[in-house]
Motif scaffolding. Structure first.
Motif, PDB file in Angstrom:
ATOM      1  N   PRO A 170       0.816  -1.229   0.000  1.00  0.00           N
ATOM      2  CA  PRO A 170       0.000   0.000   0.000  1.00  0.00           C
ATOM      3  C   PRO A 170       0.841   1.266   0.000  1.00  0.00           C
ATOM      4  O   PRO A 170       0.501   2.241  -0.688  1.00  0.00           O
ATOM      5  CB  PRO A 170      -0.819  -0.134   1.290  1.00  0.00           C
ATOM      6  N   GLU A 171       1.957   1.276   0.743  1.00  0.00           N
ATOM      7  CA  GLU A 171       2.808   2.455   0.773  1.00  0.00           C
ATOM      8  C   GLU A 171       3.488   2.681  -0.576  1.00  0.00           C
ATOM      9  O   GLU A 171       3.640   3.825  -1.030  1.00  0.00           O
ATOM     10  CB  GLU A 171       3.858   2.320   1.871  1.00  0.00           C
ATOM     11  N   ILE A 172       3.894   1.593  -1.226  1.00  0.00           N
ATOM     12  CA  ILE A 172       4.485   1.721  -2.565  1.00  0.00           C
ATOM     13  C   ILE A 172       3.444   2.248  -3.549  1.00  0.00           C
ATOM     14  O   ILE A 172       3.737   3.101  -4.398  1.00  0.00           O
ATOM     15  CB  ILE A 172       5.035   0.363  -3.031  1.00  0.00           C
ATOM     16  N   LYS A 173       2.240   1.757  -3.418  1.00  0.00           N
ATOM     17  CA  LYS A 173       1.156   2.226  -4.283  1.00  0.00           C
ATOM     18  C   LYS A 173       0.918   3.718  -4.089  1.00  0.00           C
ATOM     19  O   LYS A 173       0.709   4.459  -5.054  1.00  0.00           O
ATOM     20  CB  LYS A 173      -0.117   1.422  -3.965  1.00  0.00           C
ATOM     21  N   ALA A 174       0.954   4.178  -2.826  1.00  0.00           N
ATOM     22  CA  ALA A 174       0.778   5.602  -2.551  1.00  0.00           C
ATOM     23  C   ALA A 174       1.951   6.409  -3.088  1.00  0.00           C
ATOM     24  O   ALA A 174       1.773   7.507  -3.637  1.00  0.00           O
ATOM     25  CB  ALA A 174       0.619   5.829  -1.043  1.00  0.00           C
ATOM     26  N   TYR A 175       3.172   5.881  -2.954  1.00  0.00           N
ATOM     27  CA  TYR A 175       4.343   6.595  -3.454  1.00  0.00           C
ATOM     28  C   TYR A 175       4.269   6.765  -4.969  1.00  0.00           C
ATOM     29  O   TYR A 175       4.528   7.856  -5.496  1.00  0.00           O
ATOM     30  CB  TYR A 175       5.619   5.835  -3.078  1.00  0.00           C
ATOM     31  N   LEU A 176       3.920   5.714  -5.671  1.00  0.00           N
ATOM     32  CA  LEU A 176       3.831   5.804  -7.126  1.00  0.00           C
ATOM     33  C   LEU A 176       2.633   6.630  -7.569  1.00  0.00           C
ATOM     34  O   LEU A 176       2.552   7.019  -8.737  1.00  0.00           O
ATOM     35  CB  LEU A 176       3.762   4.400  -7.733  1.00  0.00           C
ATOM     36  N   ILE A 574      -8.316  -0.337   1.461  1.00  0.00           N
ATOM     37  CA  ILE A 574      -8.704  -0.243   2.870  1.00  0.00           C
ATOM     38  C   ILE A 574      -7.488   0.101   3.733  1.00  0.00           C
ATOM     39  O   ILE A 574      -7.562   0.949   4.640  1.00  0.00           O
ATOM     40  CB  ILE A 574      -9.356  -1.557   3.327  1.00  0.00           C
ATOM     41  N   ILE A 575      -6.359  -0.553   3.462  1.00  0.00           N
ATOM     42  CA  ILE A 575      -5.148  -0.275   4.236  1.00  0.00           C
ATOM     43  C   ILE A 575      -4.666   1.149   3.985  1.00  0.00           C
ATOM     44  O   ILE A 575      -4.210   1.840   4.909  1.00  0.00           O
ATOM     45  CB  ILE A 575      -4.054  -1.299   3.895  1.00  0.00           C
ATOM     46  N   LEU A 576      -4.745   1.620   2.753  1.00  0.00           N
ATOM     47  CA  LEU A 576      -4.383   3.001   2.452  1.00  0.00           C
ATOM     48  C   LEU A 576      -5.220   3.981   3.271  1.00  0.00           C
ATOM     49  O   LEU A 576      -4.708   4.967   3.816  1.00  0.00           O
ATOM     50  CB  LEU A 576      -4.557   3.281   0.960  1.00  0.00           C
ATOM     51  N   HIS A 577      -6.504   3.700   3.356  1.00  0.00           N
ATOM     52  CA  HIS A 577      -7.392   4.578   4.130  1.00  0.00           C
ATOM     53  C   HIS A 577      -7.052   4.533   5.616  1.00  0.00           C
ATOM     54  O   HIS A 577      -7.043   5.568   6.297  1.00  0.00           O
ATOM     55  CB  HIS A 577      -8.844   4.160   3.905  1.00  0.00           C
ATOM     56  N   LEU A 578      -6.756   3.342   6.137  1.00  0.00           N
ATOM     57  CA  LEU A 578      -6.406   3.228   7.552  1.00  0.00           C
ATOM     58  C   LEU A 578      -5.103   3.957   7.871  1.00  0.00           C
ATOM     59  O   LEU A 578      -4.959   4.528   8.960  1.00  0.00           O
ATOM     60  CB  LEU A 578      -6.281   1.750   7.942  1.00  0.00           C
ATOM     61  N   LYS A 579      -4.162   3.942   6.958  1.00  0.00           N
ATOM     62  CA  LYS A 579      -2.891   4.616   7.187  1.00  0.00           C
ATOM     63  C   LYS A 579      -2.962   6.105   6.906  1.00  0.00           C
ATOM     64  O   LYS A 579      -1.987   6.832   7.139  1.00  0.00           O
ATOM     65  CB  LYS A 579      -1.802   3.977   6.314  1.00  0.00           C
ATOM     66  N   GLY A 580      -4.077   6.584   6.397  1.00  0.00           N
ATOM     67  CA  GLY A 580      -4.211   8.002   6.132  1.00  0.00           C
ATOM     68  C   GLY A 580      -3.431   8.485   4.933  1.00  0.00           C
ATOM     69  O   GLY A 580      -3.111   9.666   4.836  1.00  0.00           O
ATOM     70  N   PHE A 583      -4.927   8.758  -1.843  1.00  0.00           N
ATOM     71  CA  PHE A 583      -4.757   8.063  -3.115  1.00  0.00           C
ATOM     72  C   PHE A 583      -5.862   8.519  -4.051  1.00  0.00           C
ATOM     73  O   PHE A 583      -7.053   8.452  -3.708  1.00  0.00           O
ATOM     74  CB  PHE A 583      -4.821   6.553  -2.917  1.00  0.00           C
ATOM     75  N   ILE A 584      -5.471   9.000  -5.215  1.00  0.00           N
ATOM     76  CA  ILE A 584      -6.434   9.472  -6.213  1.00  0.00           C
ATOM     77  C   ILE A 584      -6.476   8.477  -7.358  1.00  0.00           C
ATOM     78  O   ILE A 584      -5.455   8.218  -8.004  1.00  0.00           O
ATOM     79  CB  ILE A 584      -6.054  10.869  -6.730  1.00  0.00           C
ATOM     80  N   ASP A 585      -7.657   7.930  -7.581  1.00  0.00           N
ATOM     81  CA  ASP A 585      -7.826   6.967  -8.659  1.00  0.00           C
ATOM     82  C   ASP A 585      -7.873   7.692  -9.996  1.00  0.00           C
ATOM     83  O   ASP A 585      -8.319   8.837 -10.093  1.00  0.00           O
ATOM     84  CB  ASP A 585      -9.125   6.180  -8.436  1.00  0.00           C
ATOM     85  N   ALA A 586      -7.392   7.016 -11.024  1.00  0.00           N
ATOM     86  CA  ALA A 586      -7.418   7.612 -12.365  1.00  0.00           C
ATOM     87  C   ALA A 586      -8.839   7.774 -12.877  1.00  0.00           C
ATOM     88  O   ALA A 586      -9.089   8.608 -13.748  1.00  0.00           O
ATOM     89  CB  ALA A 586      -6.597   6.766 -13.336  1.00  0.00           C
ATOM     90  N   ASN A 587      -9.780   6.992 -12.357  1.00  0.00           N
ATOM     91  CA  ASN A 587     -11.178   7.072 -12.773  1.00  0.00           C
ATOM     92  C   ASN A 587     -11.980   7.776 -11.689  1.00  0.00           C
ATOM     93  O   ASN A 587     -12.134   7.255 -10.582  1.00  0.00           O
ATOM     94  CB  ASN A 587     -11.758   5.679 -13.005  1.00  0.00           C
ATOM     95  N   PRO A 588     -12.497   8.978 -11.950  1.00  0.00           N
ATOM     96  CA  PRO A 588     -13.235   9.716 -10.926  1.00  0.00           C
ATOM     97  C   PRO A 588     -14.597   9.098 -10.645  1.00  0.00           C
ATOM     98  O   PRO A 588     -15.151   8.352 -11.462  1.00  0.00           O
ATOM     99  CB  PRO A 588     -13.379  11.108 -11.544  1.00  0.00           C
ATOM    100  N   GLU A 589     -15.125   9.426  -9.485  1.00  0.00           N
ATOM    101  CA  GLU A 589     -16.463   8.970  -9.123  1.00  0.00           C
ATOM    102  C   GLU A 589     -17.515   9.764  -9.904  1.00  0.00           C
ATOM    103  O   GLU A 589     -17.304  10.943 -10.228  1.00  0.00           O
ATOM    104  CB  GLU A 589     -16.695   9.156  -7.624  1.00  0.00           C
ATOM    105  N   PRO A 590     -18.664   9.158 -10.211  1.00  0.00           N
ATOM    106  CA  PRO A 590     -19.693   9.884 -10.987  1.00  0.00           C
ATOM    107  C   PRO A 590     -20.188  11.149 -10.304  1.00  0.00           C
ATOM    108  O   PRO A 590     -20.496  12.144 -10.965  1.00  0.00           O
ATOM    109  CB  PRO A 590     -20.816   8.836 -11.122  1.00  0.00           C
ATOM    110  N   TRP A 591     -20.261  11.142  -8.947  1.00  0.00           N
ATOM    111  CA  TRP A 591     -20.788  12.318  -8.251  1.00  0.00           C
ATOM    112  C   TRP A 591     -19.871  13.521  -8.364  1.00  0.00           C
ATOM    113  O   TRP A 591     -20.275  14.659  -8.049  1.00  0.00           O
ATOM    114  CB  TRP A 591     -21.046  12.008  -6.785  1.00  0.00           C
ATOM    115  N   MET A 592     -18.615  13.334  -8.811  1.00  0.00           N
ATOM    116  CA  MET A 592     -17.701  14.465  -8.957  1.00  0.00           C
ATOM    117  C   MET A 592     -18.124  15.412 -10.071  1.00  0.00           C
ATOM    118  O   MET A 592     -17.668  16.557 -10.122  1.00  0.00           O
ATOM    119  CB  MET A 592     -16.282  13.955  -9.232  1.00  0.00           C
TER     120      MET A 592
END
Length: 791
Positions: A170-176, A574-580, A583-592
């Motif tokens: 998860p930390e590597i994913k956040a770094y990249l 889930i782990i990313l969220h717990l660690k605070g 993370f921005i996904d390349a695909n935005p949510e429809p409500w945006m």
């Protein structure tokens, strides 16, 4: 801002609960929302508190500068590079990719070698005690060795490198994705990760070395790119080309794919894992270098396996690397078998999402325990190790002894060695204990045994039920303790358990082998929990070495992921969220699409701007009282005046980084009068290599009162081509440009027809633009929140 802070401090004397808010505001002075206007349907100011829980320490979140900083120094350096320098840069890229693969392969082999020998000799000693019917002595020896190994792994993580605990993915994913995760890729973390993985896996804990190997490969790549540890960096002239976040990101991507390749001997699967799961930014040139790194890993692993097959590696030979060759199995299935494959996919999706949900609760509980101190973290790890040892040693006594198949040779059934499909354990000659075959062995051998084909009568249903339930419990309580751990192998063990059980009951109605049912069950649970498809499919094909499994594996993965997505996010999210970690996904949510950038910027603290030629006192004040990492640079009187205005407006010149401001103050690049500098003056004082450094803080720089009255020309250090968006643009349209281009900052400008100044009204940053942050400020958008992503 200072008056607001004093008023805020007075109000805390009235209400005790406000003290906690005050402490948060002291950490981030920009997050004080007292005097900001309220928007319609807005409940609070968008959080700008850049804090993340990494390991046991709370650290500031800092965006990485993946964007090319096109200031005057960069442009001059780019124009002055010779052809030889360009070739040096290209050659060094490939050389570092080669070294990443080489070192990752060597370290992975050493880890496997150590694990197989430590765990192997431990199991051989335990089986000797059992053969002599000294069960209590065997239990004490088994539990004691596991206790010591776990203690070594946990004490290293707790005392020396807290960030080495867990998988690190998860930390590597956040770094990249553009977030700097502190202390994640240091030399200490690498050493603790290697030793801790050996200890934790050898202790028989329900965890794998796959996640840690990904982290190890990333650490190797990071250390090579920066020339070694922070305190002992190599001042090699060529390494100056890689003194930036952009090239370091590419190296860490190569390292992560090499780690997966080293874990599964799956070079293509490793590349696809980096593409699908961890890397947000990708291009064809990076694909080639990543594939080159994984190819080097495979060659290194193959060379060591050939050496070890000659018996020169102790007990390492048959085991160590997860490789389940079922190429000799004839895969036959009919149209009706697709129904069973669909059922496996649905079960995997439901169980995977349930596992994510329960593990989320367990990790929150563990977080409360870990906050009590190092002793509690250590005791939690040791308690899990004791429970695991008791279950692995004691539960096989509940299984009934099964007579060996007469068609099998005596050397194959029963076996008393470290590995084998038919372990005798406490059974008389000619009988074996199927549950001991799965529990009293290494995790790699357990997967091999349960994946075994052409053995329809090997396992009893009750033994598989006990195995499945035990590893469900162990998988939930083991992940999260203070040792290096991976999620791949625990999920494979759980999934193969119910897959094999389903194969037993469906045996009369299908032609699919029970071992292949176990493979499909493992694949379905991994897709249901991790939500990966393409990379998992290729990894399993490379593991099993059978292309005939491709159609049904694809069906299982697609169904399991679809079912899992309908319940909750993937385990890594889930782990990313717990660690605070934002993370921005390349695909935005429809409500945006219902929210504009202007509305989002309005709920953030006011943007802090600087003039093109700024006073030193103003720069020092901004650096000391804000935590921003970039500031817009404005030029006054450049825009022609409009009707009704006496003076011209301001114009955006660009964006300057905090690190560059600190460099200017450190080097005392001060002017006695307010003027623009010449190009030669800048080159005499700065080099582009120095501007790539991110070290130091403003508190380390001493500035006299006389220097405070001087000026600094910010124009040569300013990125003159920052990415901008209009205030009328929807967040759904603005967000994809940020993760795809990997921009730490996007400036928000007024509409061209508004004629209002200043033209910049805010900055979009990754830490403040995540979905949870936005929804806390605009809760009405949650009603329209949909699960489906936009294309």
């Amino acid at each position: 801002m200072g008056e607001d802070s004093r008023e805020f401090g007075k109000s805390t004397k009235i209400n005790h609960k406000m003290e906690e808010v005050q402490r948060e505001e002291e950490i981030d002075p920009e997050s004080n929302p007292l005097n900001e206007p309220l928007l319609l349907k807005r409940t609070r100011t968008l959080s700008s508190n850049p804090l993340a829980l990494v390991g046991e320490k709370v650290s500031y979140i800092e965006s990485l500068d993946y964007e090319i900083n096109e200031n005057d120094l960069f442009k001059h350096d780019w124009r002055s590079r010779s052809r030889v320098q360009v070739l040096q840069y290209i050659f060094l890229k490939w050389l570092l990719a080669f070294l990443v693969g080489l070192l990752t392969g060597i370290i992975a082999t050493l880890i496997n070698l150590a694990v197989e020998n430590i765990a192997g000799y431990k199991l051989l000693a335990v089986l000797k005690y059992i053969h002599k019917e000294r069960y209590l002595t065997g239990f004490l020896y088994f539990t004691g060795i596991n206790f010591v190994l776990t203690f070594v792994a946990a004490i290293l993580c707790v005392c020396f490198a807290p960030t080495a605990a867990g998988p690190g993915i998860p930390e590597i994913k956040a770094y990249l994705n553009g977030v700097d995760t502190p202390n994640m890729f240091g030399a200490t973390t690498l050493i603790v990760k290697i030793i801790g993985s050996i200890g934790a896996v050898s202790a028989g804990l329900d965890l794998g070395k796959e996640g840690p190997l990904v982290h190890i490969g990333s650490c190797i790549a990071s250390l090579l790119g920066q020339g070694g540890p922070d305190n002992y960096r190599t001042k090699w002239h060529w390494l100056r080309y890689f003194n930036n976040d952009r090239d370091r990101r590419d190296l860490i991507t190569c390292g992560s794919s090499s780690g997966v390749c080293a874990a599964f001997r799956a070079p293509v699967g490793g590349v696809l894992f980096a593409l699908e799961e961890v890397a947000t930014w990708w291009r064809s040139a990076l694909l080639w270098r990543t594939f080159f790194s994984t190819a080097v890993v495979v060659v290194v692993l193959r060379a060591f396996i050939e050496i070890c097959h000659t018996g020169k590696c102790g007990l390492f030979g048959e085991g160590g690397l997860i490789m389940f060759d079922v190429s000799n199995v004839t895969v036959r299935y009919h149209v009706m078998d697709i129904v069973l494959v669909v059922v496996i996919g649905i079960i995997g999706g439901v169980l995977g999402s349930l596992y994510n949900h329960v593990l989320h609760k367990v990790l929150r509980l563990y977080n409360l325990i870990n906050q009590k101190g190092r002793t509690h973290k250590l005791l939690l790890s040791l308690a899990v190790a004791l429970f695991t040892s008791m279950c692995q040693y004691g539960l096989p006594f509940l299984a009934k002894c099964t007579p060996c198949d007469p068609s099998l040779p005596e050397s194959a059934c029963p076996t008393n060695g470290r590995s084998g499909n038919f372990k005798q354990f406490n059974c008389p000659p000619g009988y074996y204990n199927d549950l001991a075959t799965l529990l009293l062995t290494t995790n790699d051998d357990a997967v091999r045994n349960i994946f075994s084909t052409n053995t329809p009568q090997e396992y009893q249903p009750l033994s598989l039920v006990i195995f499945f339930l035990l590893y469900c419990i162990l998988g939930l309580i083991t992940f999260g303790i203070a040792v290096p751990s991976g999620l791949f192998l625990p999920i494979i063990l759980m999934g193969s358990g119910y897959g094999r059980l389903l194969g037993i009951y469906m045996g009369p109605h299908t032609n699919i082998d029970q071992g292949l049912f176990a493979v499909l069950g493992a694949a379905s649970l991994m897709a249901g929990s991790m939500r990966m498809t393409v990379s998992l499919c290729v990894i399993f094909l490379e593991l099993t070495n059978n292309l005939l499994l491709l159609p049904i594996t694809m069906i299982v993965l697609l169904i399991a992921k679809t079912v899992g997505d309908s319940f909750n996010p993937s385990i890594y999210e889930i782990i990313l969220h717990l660690k605070g970690l934002p993370f921005i996904d390349a695909n935005p949510e429809p409500w945006m699409r219902n929210l504009t950038v202007g509305e989002l910027v309005d709920v953030k603290p006011p943007v802090v701007t600087l003039h093109g030629v700024e006073k030193v006192a103003k720069i020092v004040d901004v650096l000391k009282n804000t935590t921003h990492n970039a500031f817009p640079v404005m030029d006054n009187g450049v825009v022609p005046p409009v009707v009704g205005q006496a003076n011209g407006g301001t114009e955006l010149h660009g964006l300057i980084l905090r690190a560059h401001l600190i460099q200017a103050i450190k080097k005392k690049w001060f002017l006695k009068e307010r003027r623009r500098t010449e190009e030669w003056e800048v080159r005499e004082k700065f080099t582009w290599v120095e501007l790539a450094e991110r070290e130091g803080s403003i508190e380390e720089v001493a500035v006299t009162s006389e220097e405070m009255e001087m000026f600094v020309d910010l124009h040569p250090l300013t990125n003159t081509s920052p990415f901008t968006v209009l205030e009328s643009m929807s967040v759904a349209k603005a967000m994809p440009s940020q993760p795809f281009l990997k921009l730490p900052y996007i400036l928000t400008q007024m509409m061209p027809s508004s004629h209002r100044y200043p033209p910049v009204i805010g900055i979009l940053t990754q830490a403040r633009s995540t979905c949870p942050n936005i929804l806390t400020v605009f809760p009405h958008l949650a009603k329209s929140k949909g699960r489906e992503k936009t294309n």
